[in-house]
Design a protein around this motif. Structure first.
Motif, PDB file in Angstrom:
ATOM      1  N   GLN A   6       0.848  -1.174   0.000  1.00  0.00           N
ATOM      2  CA  GLN A   6       0.000   0.000   0.000  1.00  0.00           C
ATOM      3  C   GLN A   6       0.891   1.234   0.000  1.00  0.00           C
ATOM      4  OE1 GLN A   6      -2.390  -1.229   3.434  1.00  0.00           O
ATOM      5  NE2 GLN A   6      -4.163  -1.280   2.059  1.00  0.00           N
ATOM      6  N   ALA A   7       0.354   2.325  -0.534  1.00  0.00           N
ATOM      7  CA  ALA A   7       1.148   3.550  -0.700  1.00  0.00           C
ATOM      8  C   ALA A   7       1.784   4.005   0.613  1.00  0.00           C
ATOM      9  CB  ALA A   7       0.284   4.663  -1.288  1.00  0.00           C
ATOM     10  N   TYR A   8       1.050   3.909   1.717  1.00  0.00           N
ATOM     11  CA  TYR A   8       1.618   4.363   2.988  1.00  0.00           C
ATOM     12  C   TYR A   8       2.792   3.480   3.415  1.00  0.00           C
ATOM     13  CZ  TYR A   8      -0.543   0.706   5.861  1.00  0.00           C
ATOM     14  OH  TYR A   8      -0.890  -0.486   6.432  1.00  0.00           O
ATOM     15  N   LYS A  12       6.611   4.470   4.525  1.00  0.00           N
ATOM     16  CA  LYS A  12       7.214   3.930   5.744  1.00  0.00           C
ATOM     17  C   LYS A  12       8.567   3.288   5.431  1.00  0.00           C
ATOM     18  CE  LYS A  12       6.061   0.136   8.305  1.00  0.00           C
ATOM     19  NZ  LYS A  12       5.127  -0.850   8.783  1.00  0.00           N
ATOM     20  N   ASP A  13       8.626   2.499   4.361  1.00  0.00           N
ATOM     21  CA  ASP A  13       9.886   1.864   3.955  1.00  0.00           C
ATOM     22  C   ASP A  13      10.927   2.910   3.559  1.00  0.00           C
ATOM     23  OD1 ASP A  13       8.656  -0.584   4.361  1.00  0.00           O
ATOM     24  OD2 ASP A  13       8.440  -1.036   2.223  1.00  0.00           O
ATOM     25  N   ALA A  14      10.509   3.939   2.835  1.00  0.00           N
ATOM     26  CA  ALA A  14      11.429   4.999   2.404  1.00  0.00           C
ATOM     27  C   ALA A  14      11.988   5.736   3.623  1.00  0.00           C
ATOM     28  CB  ALA A  14      10.722   5.969   1.465  1.00  0.00           C
ATOM     29  N   ARG A  15      11.138   6.001   4.603  1.00  0.00           N
ATOM     30  CA  ARG A  15      11.588   6.683   5.825  1.00  0.00           C
ATOM     31  C   ARG A  15      12.636   5.829   6.544  1.00  0.00           C
ATOM     32  NH1 ARG A  15      10.294   6.999  11.318  1.00  0.00           N
ATOM     33  NH2 ARG A  15      10.805   9.043  12.161  1.00  0.00           N
ATOM     34  N   LYS A  16      12.379   4.528   6.645  1.00  0.00           N
ATOM     35  CA  LYS A  16      13.341   3.632   7.300  1.00  0.00           C
ATOM     36  C   LYS A  16      14.667   3.624   6.536  1.00  0.00           C
ATOM     37  CE  LYS A  16      14.135  -1.087   8.950  1.00  0.00           C
ATOM     38  NZ  LYS A  16      15.495  -0.758   9.197  1.00  0.00           N
ATOM     39  N   PHE A  17      14.617   3.613   5.224  1.00  0.00           N
ATOM     40  CA  PHE A  17      15.832   3.636   4.409  1.00  0.00           C
ATOM     41  C   PHE A  17      16.632   4.903   4.726  1.00  0.00           C
ATOM     42  CE2 PHE A  17      18.555   4.019   0.777  1.00  0.00           C
ATOM     43  CZ  PHE A  17      18.736   2.741   0.270  1.00  0.00           C
ATOM     44  N   VAL A  66      -7.175   6.882   1.018  1.00  0.00           N
ATOM     45  CA  VAL A  66      -6.587   6.857  -0.317  1.00  0.00           C
ATOM     46  C   VAL A  66      -5.145   6.346  -0.296  1.00  0.00           C
ATOM     47  CG1 VAL A  66      -5.736   9.238  -0.372  1.00  0.00           C
ATOM     48  CG2 VAL A  66      -6.483   8.140  -2.474  1.00  0.00           C
ATOM     49  N   MET A  67      -4.425   6.517   0.817  1.00  0.00           N
ATOM     50  CA  MET A  67      -3.047   6.047   0.912  1.00  0.00           C
ATOM     51  C   MET A  67      -2.984   4.536   1.127  1.00  0.00           C
ATOM     52  SD  MET A  67      -0.955   8.340   0.160  1.00  0.00           S
ATOM     53  CE  MET A  67       0.625   7.825   0.771  1.00  0.00           C
ATOM     54  N   GLN A  68      -4.145   3.908   1.204  1.00  0.00           N
ATOM     55  CA  GLN A  68      -4.183   2.461   1.302  1.00  0.00           C
ATOM     56  C   GLN A  68      -4.258   1.828  -0.090  1.00  0.00           C
ATOM     57  OE1 GLN A  68      -7.203   1.379   4.146  1.00  0.00           O
ATOM     58  NE2 GLN A  68      -6.314   2.692   5.705  1.00  0.00           N
ATOM     59  N   THR A  69      -4.097   2.651  -1.106  1.00  0.00           N
ATOM     60  CA  THR A  69      -4.055   2.184  -2.488  1.00  0.00           C
ATOM     61  C   THR A  69      -2.953   1.143  -2.631  1.00  0.00           C
ATOM     62  OG1 THR A  69      -4.753   4.367  -3.250  1.00  0.00           O
ATOM     63  CG2 THR A  69      -3.669   2.960  -4.871  1.00  0.00           C
ATOM     64  N   TRP A  70      -3.259   0.051  -3.306  1.00  0.00           N
ATOM     65  CA  TRP A  70      -2.272  -0.999  -3.533  1.00  0.00           C
ATOM     66  C   TRP A  70      -1.437  -0.672  -4.764  1.00  0.00           C
ATOM     67  CZ3 TRP A  70      -1.052  -4.800  -0.247  1.00  0.00           C
ATOM     68  CH2 TRP A  70      -1.952  -5.049   0.794  1.00  0.00           C
ATOM     69  N   TYR A 116       5.042   6.783  -8.732  1.00  0.00           N
ATOM     70  CA  TYR A 116       4.211   7.803  -9.368  1.00  0.00           C
ATOM     71  C   TYR A 116       3.569   7.265 -10.646  1.00  0.00           C
ATOM     72  CZ  TYR A 116       2.830  12.236 -11.465  1.00  0.00           C
ATOM     73  OH  TYR A 116       2.108  13.260 -12.041  1.00  0.00           O
ATOM     74  N   GLY A 117       4.364   6.554 -11.431  1.00  0.00           N
ATOM     75  CA  GLY A 117       3.863   6.007 -12.685  1.00  0.00           C
ATOM     76  C   GLY A 117       2.851   4.890 -12.512  1.00  0.00           C
ATOM     77  N   ALA A 118       2.883   4.232 -11.348  1.00  0.00           N
ATOM     78  CA  ALA A 118       1.996   3.098 -11.111  1.00  0.00           C
ATOM     79  C   ALA A 118       0.682   3.485 -10.440  1.00  0.00           C
ATOM     80  CB  ALA A 118       2.720   2.064 -10.242  1.00  0.00           C
ATOM     81  N   ILE A 119       0.566   4.726 -10.019  1.00  0.00           N
ATOM     82  CA  ILE A 119      -0.605   5.164  -9.255  1.00  0.00           C
ATOM     83  C   ILE A 119      -1.647   5.778 -10.178  1.00  0.00           C
ATOM     84  CG2 ILE A 119      -1.390   6.814  -7.509  1.00  0.00           C
ATOM     85  CD1 ILE A 119       1.314   6.518  -6.184  1.00  0.00           C
ATOM     86  N   GLU A 120      -2.888   5.455  -9.896  1.00  0.00           N
ATOM     87  CA  GLU A 120      -3.981   6.057 -10.660  1.00  0.00           C
ATOM     88  C   GLU A 120      -4.666   7.170  -9.878  1.00  0.00           C
ATOM     89  OE1 GLU A 120      -6.614   3.175 -12.377  1.00  0.00           O
ATOM     90  OE2 GLU A 120      -4.952   1.915 -12.990  1.00  0.00           O
TER      91      GLU A 120
END
Length: 152
Positions: A6-8, A12-17, A66-70, A116-120
């Protein structure tokens, strides 16, 4: 490996990185004896901390449904795995640190571009567009700081 997140979770993963990279820069800073390398590492440490804070600030947005978008998600690399692929001296020199910073920026550019490219959803796209712009501004700031160190 492609997974779905999910988008959120991507945030979360980016923040950890970013936090993991900040820890690495702090560890390298303790080992470094070269003043220019230390200055660059301090700047990069602050950069990673700012980026982690920016992502933390997006946590309110992440609470929205909306941030629960897969999303189909391909960036599964941890900061530790990412750094293993780079060849760093012990301690690394300023050129290696500079290259590491560029590779991290490239990683996030590619990540945000792919997501960004994968999100509708326009709302979620806006979040990742903002993150792309923040990352680009930070990349420019880091580049300017690096260039000033070469002049020292």
């Amino acid at each position: 490996m492609k997974t779905f997140k999910q988008a959120y979770e991507v945030l979360k993963d980016a923040r950890k990185f970013h936090l993991d990279m900040a820890d690495l820069y702090e560890e390298l800073l303790e080992k470094s004896t070269d003043k220019r390398t230390q200055l660059l590492l301090k700047h990069m440490l602050e950069h990673e901390q700012r980026m982690a804070k920016n992502l933390e600030n997006y946590s309110e947005i992440a609470k929205h449904k909306v941030m629960q978008t897969w999303l189909q998600y391909t960036h599964e690399e941890s900061a530790e795995d990412f750094v293993k692929h780079l060849h760093l001296s012990d301690p690394p020199n300023i050129k290696e640190i500079n290259n590491l910073g560029r590779e991290v920026d490239r990683y996030f550019h590619d990540l945000y571009e792919a997501v960004y490219g994968a999100i509708e959803s326009a709302e979620v796209k806006e979040v990742f567009e903002d993150l792309k712009q923040i990352q680009e501004k930070e990349r420019i700031t880091l580049s300017m700081a690096t260039n000033s160190l070469w002049d020292m």
